[in-house]
Design a protein around this motif. Structure first.
Motif, PDB file in Angstrom:
ATOM      1  N   LEU A  90    -102.253  43.007 -79.167  1.00  0.00           N
ATOM      2  CA  LEU A  90    -102.513  44.237 -78.421  1.00  0.00           C
ATOM      3  C   LEU A  90    -103.712  44.987 -79.005  1.00  0.00           C
ATOM      4  N   ARG A  91    -103.765  45.035 -80.320  1.00  0.00           N
ATOM      5  CA  ARG A  91    -104.899  45.709 -80.975  1.00  0.00           C
ATOM      6  C   ARG A  91    -106.189  44.938 -80.764  1.00  0.00           C
ATOM      7  N   GLU A 129     -95.266  40.868 -85.290  1.00  0.00           N
ATOM      8  CA  GLU A 129     -96.600  41.008 -85.877  1.00  0.00           C
ATOM      9  C   GLU A 129     -97.687  40.446 -84.967  1.00  0.00           C
ATOM     10  N   GLU A 130     -97.401  39.296 -84.339  1.00  0.00           N
ATOM     11  CA  GLU A 130     -98.412  38.687 -83.480  1.00  0.00           C
ATOM     12  C   GLU A 130     -98.667  39.528 -82.235  1.00  0.00           C
ATOM     13  N   LEU A 142    -100.174  26.639 -69.504  1.00  0.00           N
ATOM     14  CA  LEU A 142     -99.157  27.685 -69.328  1.00  0.00           C
ATOM     15  C   LEU A 142     -99.551  29.017 -69.972  1.00  0.00           C
ATOM     16  N   GLN A 143    -100.768  29.057 -70.556  1.00  0.00           N
ATOM     17  CA  GLN A 143    -101.274  30.280 -71.195  1.00  0.00           C
ATOM     18  C   GLN A 143    -100.291  30.802 -72.246  1.00  0.00           C
ATOM     19  N   LEU A 144     -99.904  29.921 -73.149  1.00  0.00           N
ATOM     20  CA  LEU A 144     -98.907  30.261 -74.162  1.00  0.00           C
ATOM     21  C   LEU A 144     -99.578  30.796 -75.433  1.00  0.00           C
ATOM     22  N   THR A 145    -100.250  31.921 -75.300  1.00  0.00           N
ATOM     23  CA  THR A 145    -100.886  32.563 -76.453  1.00  0.00           C
ATOM     24  C   THR A 145    -100.428  34.011 -76.539  1.00  0.00           C
ATOM     25  N   TRP A 146    -100.488  34.551 -77.749  1.00  0.00           N
ATOM     26  CA  TRP A 146    -100.110  35.965 -77.925  1.00  0.00           C
ATOM     27  C   TRP A 146    -101.109  36.873 -77.229  1.00  0.00           C
ATOM     28  N   LEU A 147    -102.380  36.496 -77.220  1.00  0.00           N
ATOM     29  CA  LEU A 147    -103.371  37.314 -76.505  1.00  0.00           C
ATOM     30  C   LEU A 147    -103.058  37.341 -75.014  1.00  0.00           C
TER      31      LEU A 147
END
Length: 387
Positions: A26-27, A20-21, A367-372
């Motif tokens: 992506l959207r 879901e994330e 570490l840029q640990l985001t879903w975006l």
């Protein structure tokens, strides 16, 4: 880009969070995503985390194992037809698939449509299912299916470098393997209360809260935490809060009663996913007592996002994210007394907890640990593969 997203997951657990994330991210970046999946349009129980595919397990228990595995492979044709139908209408630029064992439909559709295939890999499922759930009846077929899926993808996206080694061992060229760990959704944690407020809401004022989130199983080591709480090394105000449920809950509650800790060990049971940050915010020490050797634990990302002092084993997959004394208090796995010593150290030293908490919070940006961020990397890889 137009992204045709395919998976075979119907459970509402950590797998669903990842799915879901990623779709939402992506959207959010402006890309169109069409989902092809079991129950893709069924939103019943949305947000309820920790449930499982009960009907699947019942079916599996009733059928001969070999027949069930052949049915899994046959499902590839069902999903392939769905993908082809969606592709005719959607005209995608790329197919993104979450790997599952015996699932070859994404590869079949990508070859037919001459589209790039990005394959997200969260576990080496031949190895995993060989060791658990009674093993595999057709291991040769499983190995063939896994190798075919991995080698056929244009890009394979394992969640850790440890898992990447499994992919390389199947003959996938290193240049086609890109590690993308799990991440967090900043917005999901932005409204989390302060630790004091979170404790007040939960009736835990004045407690030193040791917290664990997830579906608790016997190998997670939560029983060792309870044993330690009964020793003189544990602060008398230590409170264990398990945010979730699991098959060993009754055993752990019985253990706590036996040790006179019934009022200091609490389970929330299955809660809505949106409520998790408000509970984790109450943690003083966040627990990852054990971990699957190749996993990128979602709970770890949540602990980091909320700036918690983490206690975890110093194993290769966690060392990709954690550094002892910087964002976690690490212990040597398999050595008696090491977990307990780490717990004692972090509970006794307030300054250490504060330093680890700050280091944990900084890790997300470092570490840029985001879903975006993950979604941006996926799109860049898809564009590269398309060229």
């Amino acid at each position: 880009m137009k992204i045709l997203y395919h998976h075979r997951t119907a459970s509402k657990d950590g797998q669903a969070v990842h799915i879901e994330e990623m779709i939402e991210a992506l959207r959010a970046l402006g890309h169109e995503v069409r989902v092809v999946a079991p129950m893709a349009e069924d939103q019943s129980g949305q947000g309820q985390m920790g449930s499982d595919m009960g009907w699947v397990h019942k079916l599996k228990a009733l059928m001969p194992k070999a027949l069930y595995e052949l049915m899994e492979l046959a499902y590839s044709w069902v999903a392939y037809r769905k993908l082809m139908q969606a592709a005719r209408d959607f005209q995608p630029d790329v197919i993104y698939e979450r790997y599952n064992l015996f699932l070859l439909s994404g590869l079949m559709a990508a070859r037919r449509l001459k589209l790039p295939l990005l394959l997200e890999v969260n576990a080496p499922l031949v190895e995993e299912r060989s060791k658990h759930s009674g093993g595999l009846a057709l291991p040769w077929l499983a190995r063939w299916a896994e190798g075919t899926a991995w080698r056929g993808a244009d890009r394979v996206l394992p969640v850790t470098r440890v898992l990447a080694q499994h992919v390389w061992d199947q003959g996938v060229p290193p240049q086609r393997v890109v590690v993308i760990p799990n991440g967090i959704n900043r917005a999901h944690f932005a409204q989390a209360p302060s630790p004091d407020e979170a404790k007040s809401r939960l009736g835990l004022q004045g407690r030193l809260v040791l917290g664990f989130t997830g579906f608790v199983r016997d190998w997670h080591g939560v029983d060792r935490i309870i044993d330690w709480m009964a020793t003189p090394h544990a602060p008398t105000n230590a409170q264990l809060l398990v945010v979730g449920d699991g098959p060993v809950r009754a055993d752990l509650e019985a253990q706590a009663r036996r040790l006179g800790l019934a009022d200091r060990v609490a389970f929330t049971g299955v809660i809505d996913r949106d409520q998790v940050p408000a509970h984790v915010a109450a943690f003083d020490v966040a627990l990852q007592p054990a971990v699957t050797a190749y996993a990128s634990p979602l709970k770890l990302m949540e602990y980091l996002a909320l700036g918690k002092a983490i206690v975890a084993p110093a194993v290769p997959n966690l060392l990709e994210v954690l550094t002892d004394g910087v964002n976690a208090c690490l212990f040597e796995e398999g050595r008696p007394g090491q977990l307990e010593a780490a717990l004692t150290r972090v509970c006794e030293d307030t300054a250490l907890r504060e330093r680890l908490a700050q280091g944990a919070s900084d890790t997300i940006d470092r570490l840029q640990l985001t879903w975006l961020g993950n979604a941006g990397r996926v799109v860049a890889l898809a564009q590269e593969a398309a060229r």
